[in-house]
Design a protein around this motif. Structure first.
Motif, PDB file in Angstrom:
ATOM      1  N   GLN A 104      -8.955  -5.484  -0.316  1.00 13.09           N
ATOM      2  CA  GLN A 104      -8.240  -4.230  -0.025  1.00 13.09           C
ATOM      3  C   GLN A 104      -8.339  -3.902   1.466  1.00 13.09           C
ATOM      4  O   GLN A 104      -9.307  -4.283   2.117  1.00 13.09           O
ATOM      5  CB  GLN A 104      -8.850  -3.075  -0.837  1.00 13.09           C
ATOM      6  N   HIS A 150     -12.247  -8.877   2.654  1.00 14.98           N
ATOM      7  CA  HIS A 150     -12.005  -7.802   1.682  1.00 14.98           C
ATOM      8  C   HIS A 150     -10.601  -7.882   1.128  1.00 14.98           C
ATOM      9  O   HIS A 150      -9.644  -7.979   1.886  1.00 14.98           O
ATOM     10  CB  HIS A 150     -12.180  -6.430   2.356  1.00 14.98           C
ATOM     11  N   HIS A 175      -7.208  -4.498   8.260  1.00 13.12           N
ATOM     12  CA  HIS A 175      -7.581  -5.480   7.235  1.00 13.12           C
ATOM     13  C   HIS A 175      -8.851  -6.213   7.665  1.00 13.12           C
ATOM     14  O   HIS A 175      -9.109  -6.374   8.856  1.00 13.12           O
ATOM     15  CB  HIS A 175      -6.479  -6.540   7.071  1.00 13.12           C
ATOM     16  N   GLN A 205       0.820  -1.209   0.000  1.00 16.07           N
ATOM     17  CA  GLN A 205       0.000   0.000   0.000  1.00 16.07           C
ATOM     18  C   GLN A 205       0.855   1.261   0.000  1.00 16.07           C
ATOM     19  O   GLN A 205       1.769   1.403   0.791  1.00 16.07           O
ATOM     20  CB  GLN A 205      -0.899   0.002   1.246  1.00 16.07           C
TER      21      GLN A 205
END
Length: 323
Positions: A286, A284, A280, A2
């Motif tokens: 992302q 998901h 997190h 990220q």
């Protein structure tokens, strides 16, 4: 991995000094507010938090300092006792670890009684500690001296587990108090039976920086290795079920949410200025949220809310997750 598309913290609380460790109590305080302790260079502060998600009359966060304790050295790790409560006769009990390789058991009635019990035995840096969660009459600690030691509240060692590398994390089963999880830097995570003092199960990975037992669903264990997060299902394999890159640099800490078994957070290594926090959710692909804290340190989840806290330069930063 990220880049920093950072969310600002949901709430911040100013502090007088740099915060090195911060821990929500995982136990009920007996009042609507949650107990929170943070520590740094020669101090520990104990306070209560109440959030607007819990009480409509609160605007954002209501943080009250109950007491500040002098601590001889910098606090490197901190754990809450289940005996800490604010109803009936208020009692605060927590244990700290410092660079002099000693544990300190702090007990206070928040008035005139304040006791410090020093526990000696480790021969190197203490990385993590935890109270036995039902009654709080024992403490387990792990160290760079390749041991996990279990202490009674008088400072006597009741058990010593020899490890093959530095101990980095220790967790106690919330209901079956004879089960202890110990994670080692070389990548082994063992579950010990406290009665027989034997390992009953082990998990494997590469070098670990941090590991945590999911106490809302104890078949799940998480950790960070290199820049990745890892999740094990202990009923399926001794190797991780999932492994994903999280941080650009090395990852530092892994902590499961106490409110949701699919929610967890990781922090990156303190960089030159900022420490990255990523929240997190296993469902998901992302991250749910990405945050950044100036010289951030520590990571802890609220007992009932999907909210975590990281310490920083003279402040506490709280992130609320939309579930």
């Amino acid at each position: 991995m990220q880049e920093d598309s950072s969310h600002s913290p949901s709430y911040t609380v100013p502090c007088d000094d740099y915060v090195h460790v911060v821990e929500f109590s995982p136990f009920s305080s007996g009042t609507p507010a949650s107990l929170l302790a943070y520590g740094g260079n020669q101090y520990v502060v104990v306070g209560t938090c109440l959030f607007q998600e819990e009480d409509v009359e609160v605007e954002g966060i209501e943080f009250n300092v109950l007491r500040a304790f002098h601590h001889e050295l910098r606090v490197d790790a901190l754990a809450w006792s289940p005996e800490s409560r604010l109803d009936r006769i208020p009692t605060i009990r927590l244990c700290t670890a410092a660079a002099d390789r000693k544990l300190r058991l702090l007990t206070s009635d928040l008035q005139d009684r304040h006791e410090v019990k020093v526990m000696e035995g480790h021969t190197s840096y203490i990385n993590h500690l935890v109270f036995e969660p039902m009654e709080g009459k024992q403490i387990a600690s792990v160290s760079d001296d390749h041991t996990c030691r279990v202490w009674d509240l008088d400072g006597n060692e009741s058990a010593t587990f020899r490890l093959q590398s530095p101990g980095i994390s220790v967790c106690w089963h919330p209901k079956e108090v004879f089960k202890l999880m110990v994670a080692e830097k070389k990548g082994t995570i063992r579950f010990y039976d406290m009665v027989t003092q034997q390992a009953i199960l082990s998990l494997e990975s590469e070098l670990l920086m941090s590991a945590d037992w999911c106490l809302t669903n104890t078949i799940k264990v998480g950790g960070v290795s290199g820049s990745d997060w890892l999740i094990w299902d202990i009923t399926r394999s001794s190797y991780p079920q999932e492994k994903r890159p999280a941080h650009i640099d090395k990852a530092r800490l892994f902590r499961w949410s106490r409110a949701n078994e699919n929610l967890f957070a990781t922090t990156g290594y303190p960089g030159k200025i900022n420490t990255q926090l990523i929240i997190h959710h296993l469902g998901h692909p992302q991250p749910v949220a990405i945050g950044s804290v100036t010289v951030g340190s520590g990571l802890s989840w609220h007992r009932t809310l999907p909210l975590c806290v990281v310490g920083g330069d003279r402040k506490l930063c709280f992130w609320m997750t939309e579930m």
